[in-house]
Each structure stands twice: as C-alpha cells, then as structure tokens.
Design a protein around this motif. Structure first.
Motif, PDB file in Angstrom:
ATOM      1  N   TYR A  36       2.191   4.851  -3.474  1.00 37.29           N
ATOM      2  CA  TYR A  36       2.062   5.991  -2.855  1.00 37.29           C
ATOM      3  C   TYR A  36       3.430   6.399  -4.013  1.00 37.29           C
ATOM      4  O   TYR A  36       3.869   7.418  -4.002  1.00 37.29           O
ATOM      5  CB  TYR A  36       1.553   6.356  -1.711  1.00 37.29           C
ATOM      6  CG  TYR A  36       0.162   6.607  -1.423  1.00 37.29           C
ATOM      7  CD1 TYR A  36      -0.432   7.600  -2.051  1.00 37.29           C
ATOM      8  CD2 TYR A  36      -0.634   5.520  -1.006  1.00 37.29           C
ATOM      9  CE1 TYR A  36      -1.565   7.813  -1.536  1.00 37.29           C
ATOM     10  CE2 TYR A  36      -1.194   5.562  -0.742  1.00 37.29           C
ATOM     11  CZ  TYR A  36      -2.314   6.316  -1.065  1.00 37.29           C
ATOM     12  OH  TYR A  36      -3.768   7.209  -0.476  1.00 37.29           O
ATOM     13  N   GLU A  42      -5.911  11.814   3.933  1.00 35.80           N
ATOM     14  CA  GLU A  42      -6.754  11.012   3.444  1.00 35.80           C
ATOM     15  C   GLU A  42      -7.074   9.639   4.267  1.00 35.80           C
ATOM     16  O   GLU A  42      -7.425   9.179   5.316  1.00 35.80           O
ATOM     17  CB  GLU A  42      -8.463  10.807   2.292  1.00 35.80           C
ATOM     18  CG  GLU A  42      -9.069  10.781   2.533  1.00 35.80           C
ATOM     19  CD  GLU A  42     -10.185  10.857   3.556  1.00 35.80           C
ATOM     20  OE1 GLU A  42      -9.941  12.315   4.178  1.00 35.80           O
ATOM     21  OE2 GLU A  42     -11.459  10.724   3.711  1.00 35.80           O
ATOM     22  N   GLU A  43      -6.374   8.838   3.858  1.00 34.51           N
ATOM     23  CA  GLU A  43      -6.032   7.549   4.129  1.00 34.51           C
ATOM     24  C   GLU A  43      -5.788   7.537   6.110  1.00 34.51           C
ATOM     25  O   GLU A  43      -6.374   6.963   6.633  1.00 34.51           O
ATOM     26  CB  GLU A  43      -5.381   6.612   3.224  1.00 34.51           C
ATOM     27  CG  GLU A  43      -5.220   6.269   2.016  1.00 34.51           C
ATOM     28  CD  GLU A  43      -5.425   5.059   1.617  1.00 34.51           C
ATOM     29  OE1 GLU A  43      -6.158   3.832   1.433  1.00 34.51           O
ATOM     30  OE2 GLU A  43      -4.316   5.047   0.851  1.00 34.51           O
ATOM     31  N   ARG A  58      -5.023  17.617   3.406  1.00 33.65           N
ATOM     32  CA  ARG A  58      -5.677  17.200   2.361  1.00 33.65           C
ATOM     33  C   ARG A  58      -6.469  18.473   1.693  1.00 33.65           C
ATOM     34  O   ARG A  58      -7.210  18.885   0.981  1.00 33.65           O
ATOM     35  CB  ARG A  58      -7.225  16.556   2.983  1.00 33.65           C
ATOM     36  CG  ARG A  58      -7.897  15.714   2.794  1.00 33.65           C
ATOM     37  CD  ARG A  58      -8.917  15.047   3.376  1.00 33.65           C
ATOM     38  NE  ARG A  58      -9.417  16.107   4.043  1.00 33.65           N
ATOM     39  CZ  ARG A  58     -10.250  15.114   5.486  1.00 33.65           C
ATOM     40  NH1 ARG A  58     -10.130  14.088   5.272  1.00 33.65           N
ATOM     41  NH2 ARG A  58     -10.587  16.036   6.049  1.00 33.65           N
ATOM     42  N   GLN A  83      -1.439  18.096  -9.571  1.00 34.27           N
ATOM     43  CA  GLN A  83      -1.731  16.616  -9.682  1.00 34.27           C
ATOM     44  C   GLN A  83      -0.842  15.730  -8.298  1.00 34.27           C
ATOM     45  O   GLN A  83      -0.771  14.976  -7.656  1.00 34.27           O
ATOM     46  CB  GLN A  83      -0.393  16.567 -10.564  1.00 34.27           C
ATOM     47  CG  GLN A  83      -0.597  14.743 -10.955  1.00 34.27           C
ATOM     48  CD  GLN A  83      -1.690  14.216 -10.532  1.00 34.27           C
ATOM     49  OE1 GLN A  83      -3.532  13.563 -11.461  1.00 34.27           O
ATOM     50  NE2 GLN A  83      -2.468  13.288  -9.692  1.00 34.27           N
ATOM     51  N   LEU A 119      -2.569  16.412  -4.737  1.00 38.51           N
ATOM     52  CA  LEU A 119      -3.547  15.267  -5.195  1.00 38.51           C
ATOM     53  C   LEU A 119      -3.586  14.087  -4.589  1.00 38.51           C
ATOM     54  O   LEU A 119      -4.194  13.371  -3.736  1.00 38.51           O
ATOM     55  CB  LEU A 119      -4.397  15.371  -6.301  1.00 38.51           C
ATOM     56  CG  LEU A 119      -5.141  16.610  -6.994  1.00 38.51           C
ATOM     57  CD1 LEU A 119      -5.686  16.304  -8.603  1.00 38.51           C
ATOM     58  CD2 LEU A 119      -6.003  17.218  -6.637  1.00 38.51           C
ATOM     59  N   HIS A 120      -2.278  13.618  -4.746  1.00 40.81           N
ATOM     60  CA  HIS A 120      -1.962  12.357  -4.087  1.00 40.81           C
ATOM     61  C   HIS A 120      -1.254  12.648  -3.327  1.00 40.81           C
ATOM     62  O   HIS A 120      -1.855  11.173  -2.094  1.00 40.81           O
ATOM     63  CB  HIS A 120      -0.133  11.987  -4.957  1.00 40.81           C
ATOM     64  CG  HIS A 120      -0.621  11.882  -6.413  1.00 40.81           C
ATOM     65  ND1 HIS A 120       0.102  11.925  -8.114  1.00 40.81           N
ATOM     66  CD2 HIS A 120      -1.809  10.882  -7.053  1.00 40.81           C
ATOM     67  CE1 HIS A 120       0.346  11.665  -8.476  1.00 40.81           C
ATOM     68  NE2 HIS A 120      -0.682  10.664  -8.698  1.00 40.81           N
ATOM     69  N   SER A 124      -3.047  15.061  -1.133  1.00 39.90           N
ATOM     70  CA  SER A 124      -4.169  14.331  -0.312  1.00 39.90           C
ATOM     71  C   SER A 124      -5.020  12.622  -0.170  1.00 39.90           C
ATOM     72  O   SER A 124      -5.809  13.026   1.093  1.00 39.90           O
ATOM     73  CB  SER A 124      -4.919  15.689  -1.006  1.00 39.90           C
ATOM     74  OG  SER A 124      -5.701  15.155  -1.944  1.00 39.90           O
ATOM     75  N   ARG A 125      -4.396  11.997  -0.742  1.00 45.21           N
ATOM     76  CA  ARG A 125      -4.917  10.535  -0.523  1.00 45.21           C
ATOM     77  C   ARG A 125      -4.475  10.353   0.858  1.00 45.21           C
ATOM     78  O   ARG A 125      -5.270   9.117   1.422  1.00 45.21           O
ATOM     79  CB  ARG A 125      -4.446  10.054  -2.242  1.00 45.21           C
ATOM     80  CG  ARG A 125      -6.164  10.972  -3.384  1.00 45.21           C
ATOM     81  CD  ARG A 125      -5.909   9.759  -4.343  1.00 45.21           C
ATOM     82  NE  ARG A 125      -6.875   8.626  -4.233  1.00 45.21           N
ATOM     83  CZ  ARG A 125      -6.647   7.997  -6.103  1.00 45.21           C
ATOM     84  NH1 ARG A 125      -6.076   8.400  -6.765  1.00 45.21           N
ATOM     85  NH2 ARG A 125      -7.103   7.155  -5.259  1.00 45.21           N
ATOM     86  N   LEU A 126      -3.359   9.929   0.330  1.00 45.01           N
ATOM     87  CA  LEU A 126      -1.847   9.959   1.437  1.00 45.01           C
ATOM     88  C   LEU A 126      -2.892   9.953   2.262  1.00 45.01           C
ATOM     89  O   LEU A 126      -2.862   9.641   3.525  1.00 45.01           O
ATOM     90  CB  LEU A 126      -0.613   9.272   0.846  1.00 45.01           C
ATOM     91  CG  LEU A 126      -0.883   9.558   2.683  1.00 45.01           C
ATOM     92  CD1 LEU A 126      -0.422   7.906   2.546  1.00 45.01           C
ATOM     93  CD2 LEU A 126       1.964   9.557   1.919  1.00 45.01           C
ATOM     94  N   HIS A 135       1.359  -1.190  -0.670  1.00 51.78           N
ATOM     95  CA  HIS A 135       0.297   0.090  -0.413  1.00 51.78           C
ATOM     96  C   HIS A 135       1.083   1.375   0.218  1.00 51.78           C
ATOM     97  O   HIS A 135       0.101   2.110  -1.272  1.00 51.78           O
ATOM     98  CB  HIS A 135      -0.943  -0.137   1.344  1.00 51.78           C
ATOM     99  CG  HIS A 135      -1.832   0.979   1.105  1.00 51.78           C
ATOM    100  ND1 HIS A 135      -3.568   0.761   0.677  1.00 51.78           N
ATOM    101  CD2 HIS A 135      -1.997   1.981   1.774  1.00 51.78           C
ATOM    102  CE1 HIS A 135      -3.706   1.776   0.876  1.00 51.78           C
ATOM    103  NE2 HIS A 135      -3.599   1.986   0.979  1.00 51.78           N
TER     104      HIS A 135
END
Ligand code: ARG
Length: 457
Positions: A169, A251-252, A290, A241, A244-245, A247-249, A165
């Motif tokens: 990233y 959020e996780e 995020r 971009q 955005l990456h 922000s996904r990490l 996982h």
C-alpha cells in the motif's frame, strides 16, 4: 452588475439556478488573492492610479477580514463569489471599487480562483498521504517478520509478511502522490488576463500576476485559459485512483476484522457498536472509506459529463465544475485521515495470521521449488508430485512440515530429509530474497529506502 441592458429582473427560479454563491463561497480566499494581484498589476502598468489601487487593496483586506469573521454572505441576487466580493468592496470604498474589474472577466477570474483552490487541495491531500505513508512504514517496520497468509482469489497462496503487505500500500500511495504532483505541475499556469475569452486591449502584464500568485507562467492561449477544466478533472481522476487504493485497504481491514479471519482488532476509536447486538465491534470507518471511493468516482464522472462536448469558450455549464471537486476533496480528506488512524491504531493478531498461514498448505510452492532445485525434477512434474503430497497431508489432517519423511517418500522417493528446511512458513518467507520479495531482510531494506524518500513533493 450587468443590468444595464435589462428592463426587468430575473425570475426567482432564474436567480436560484444561476447562483453559485452557496458553493463557490469556498473560493473567497483565492478570489481576494487574485484581485489583489490583479489590482497591483493594474497600478504598476498605469491602468489604474496608485492611489485607487491602494484604496482597493485595503478594501479587499477589509472584506477578507469580514469574511473570516462572519462568513461570506449568500446573496443569490449577486450570483457568485466574484460579484458578492465586488459588491462588498463597493460598500467599503464606494465607486472606485468599479475600477478593479478593468481588463478582467469573471471567466478568467473563476479559472484563476479555481486553479488556486485545487492547487491548495492537492497540497492538503499530499500532506495527508505523506502521513498515511508514515503510518504504513511504522507498522510495516513493526511487522517485517510477522508471517501471514498471502492470498490470490482470497485463497491461501504463499506466506508473506504483514510488513510486506503494508508496504504494497505504501507503493500505491507513492504513485498516487506522483499523480497529484503531475496534476499540480500541469495546473500551475495562470489564466488571469485571458479576460472573457479573447484577451484584452489594456497593456496588462500577465507575467506579473502569474508570479504574484505563485504560478510558473501565464497560460498561452486565452480561449483555452477560460475553457480549461482539465486541471480539475486531473485532480478528480487522481483522487479517484487514490480512493480506489484506499478502498482496497479498507476492504482488507473489513475482512481481517471479521471473526473468521481475526487478523486485526480495530481500536475503540475506529470501531462502532450496534444498538441491538451488544457484542458488536463494527468496522464502520473502513466501510465508509470503501463507500466513499464510489462517491468520489461519481464526482469525477459528473465533471466529465459536464465538460463533454462543450464548445469553446466559457459556458455556464462550467459553473457546475465546483460542487463535485469540493465534495470529492472533502471525502478523500476524510478517507485518508480515517485510514491513517486505523493503520496507526490497529492491533494485528500475528498469532492468528501465523496459524492460518501454516494451515493453508501455503508452502506447497516451496516444496515444488525444492524438487526442482534439489531433485532435478521439471517444474511441471514437481507441481504434480507436490499436489499429491498436499492431498496426503489433507487426508492426514496435518500441515506439510508435520508429514513424516516416510510419508513424503511414499509419494516420491527422491524427497529426502533436507526438504524440512523449506516447509516451514518462516523458511518460506526468508527464502523470498528476490528484489521486491517478501523476505524480512528485503522488507526492512524497502522500509529504509522508503524512509529516505519520505520528503513531501
Ligand atoms: N460563477 C461563474 C462560474 O463559476 C463565474 C463565471 C461567470 N461567467 C459568466 N460569463 N457568466 O463559472
């Protein structure tokens, strides 16, 4: 500097709307470097005398020393960093300062300064991203075997490893670095010498200034040179971009740090408390990463809207190019550093991850695959049989590997005891040996490969 044809000075509001010095003072080092390269070239070409050039060069060094010590004076009447610096130079060396602006306009000057600044910004971001990748690699290495539920729709899907996982990233960040590197390569053409828009009649040497400032070559068209801001936009799109990456990490991490998940405990350094609820450990840094992604996208949109429909060549709208780039750069720098700190210091609760991976029937696909491989069922039929096995396990309140063989056979007699080899989450991840798959052996190989490529661009 330009008052020759004017009888009256600007109104106070005109002065304020016109001035960029409050923000473009951030370009002072680039502005000095550009001027030093320009005056050296003017001397080499015999456009100014060697003696004047020496005086100007030493004066620029003295101005730079003042700026470094006291900051850049914010004189709105002088508009921008270029005129503030020229004025400071004149205060040091007198009228000879006026020779510096020969064969140059603020239009090519600002394009050059800004490109130099964005180039440094890209190098800074790249170094930050390399550090983040290193943190991801180190933690992935610690957790190459740690089983966690993999999700689709945020529903338990198939077991994966935490190492796998985190390496996802790593890959995203690798592409982000590639985008910044592409932007840097396209940016690295020197606009200095395009002058106002048409070039100049002075016998300048654009190769020389380009080389002195570390550019690959001079730009080919003077109109394009002073009008181009796509280098700044490419920086902003790459930053968006990347954000955005991140922000996904982020959020996780927010999800994983929540009590129902409990996959991660953020360190004290990366958590905040509540002023009313004493039990709280909030993932504020992750939430801000995020949130910053939205602001960075806003900066990108801002410059896109500024540039849309502008006729050639320079228009003053373009002065608005700098605030969004500066803002985005500050935000992405903080976001990268915060994400790196959180990744480095997070305590992953592998027991909790394993428990949830085991409880979500995450090995159902392994059972279906087994029915195809060992019992010869078509996949669709295997899918149906497995669905009935899951329903039975749910009804019995057990995980798939805790069903008895008799129970399994009651659903389909073609199931035999060898099936237990694939029903555990460890067996499941170990079996995912396809290239790019989650098997610990594969993850370790991916980490080793990545470590080989960890050189900065
Ligand atoms: N402060 C201006 C900018 O940042 C510099 C260029 C000004 N050129 C001009 N023709 N007014 O865009």
């Amino acid at each position: 500097m330009w008052g020759g044809r004017f009888a009256e000075g600007p109104s106070a509001v005109m002065r304020e709307i016109n001035a960029s010095i409050p923000f473009d003072k951030r370009l002072w080092q680039q502005d000095i470097a550009g001027s030093k390269a320009h005056v050296a070239m003017l001397a080499a070409q015999g456009i100014v005398s060697a003696e004047d050039a020496r005086t100007i060069d030493a004066g620029l060094d003295a101005v730079a020393a003042d700026y470094a010590r006291d900051g850049v004076p914010e004189n709105l009447a002088l508009e921008d960093i270029h005129m503030v610096t020229e004025n400071a130079l004149a205060e040091k060396i007198g009228a000879v300062a006026g020779r510096l602006h020969t064969a140059r306009s603020r239009n090519d000057q600002v394009a050059t300064d800004f490109k130099l600044w964005v180039r440094d910004a890209i190098d800074e971001v790249d170094a930050g991203l390399a550090a983040l990748q290193k943190a991801l690699l180190d933690r992935a290495h610690d957790h190459a075997d740690s089983v966690m539920p993999g999700f689709t729709h945020l529903q338990s899907a198939q077991p994966v490893t935490l190492g796998h996982h985190l390496m996802a990233y790593y890959e995203m960040i690798a592409r982000d670095r590639g985008r910044f590197a592409d932007a840097r390569a396209r940016l690295n053409w020197c606009p200095l010498g395009a002058a106002a828009l048409a070039g100049t009649g002075f016998p300048i040497d654009r190769e020389a200034t380009a080389q002195a400032l570390g550019f690959d070559e001079p730009t080919r068209n003077s109109l394009d040179s002073v009008s181009d801001r796509d280098f700044a936009l490419e920086y902003l799109t790459a930053a968006t971009q990347c954000a955005l990456h991140l922000s996904r990490l982020a959020e996780e991490f927010v999800i994983w740090a929540s009590q129902p998940f409990g996959f991660v405990a953020l360190s004290d350094q990366w958590s905040t408390g509540s002023s009313i609820m004493p039990q709280k450990r909030n993932p504020d840094a992750a939430e801000l990463v995020r949130g910053h992604a939205g602001r960075i996208a806003g900066c990108m949109t801002s410059l896109m809207m500024t540039m849309k429909g502008l006729p050639l060549a320079y228009s003053k709208d373009m002065q608005d190019d700098k605030p969004p780039v500066f803002e985005a750069h500050d935000l992405i720098g903080l976001a990268i550093a915060a994400m790196t700190g959180m990744v480095e210091s997070a305590s992953f609760r592998t027991d909790r991850m394993r428990a949830l991976a085991e409880s979500g029937f995450a090995t159902a696909t392994d059972l279906a695959d087994w029915l195809v491989r060992e019992a010869g069922l078509p996949f669709r039929e295997a899918h149906h049989v497995t669905g009935r096995v899951v329903a039975l396990a749910e009804q019995e309140g057990v995980t798939l590997d805790r069903l008895t063989l008799d129970q399994l056979k009651s659903v389909d007699t073609r199931i035999d005891e060898r099936v237990f080899e694939v029903l555990s989450v460890d067996a499941s991840v170990a079996s995912r040996m396809s290239f790019g798959g989650t098997a610990p052996e594969r993850v370790r190989a991916a980490i080793a490969e990545a470590r080989k490529n960890q050189e900065p661009h």
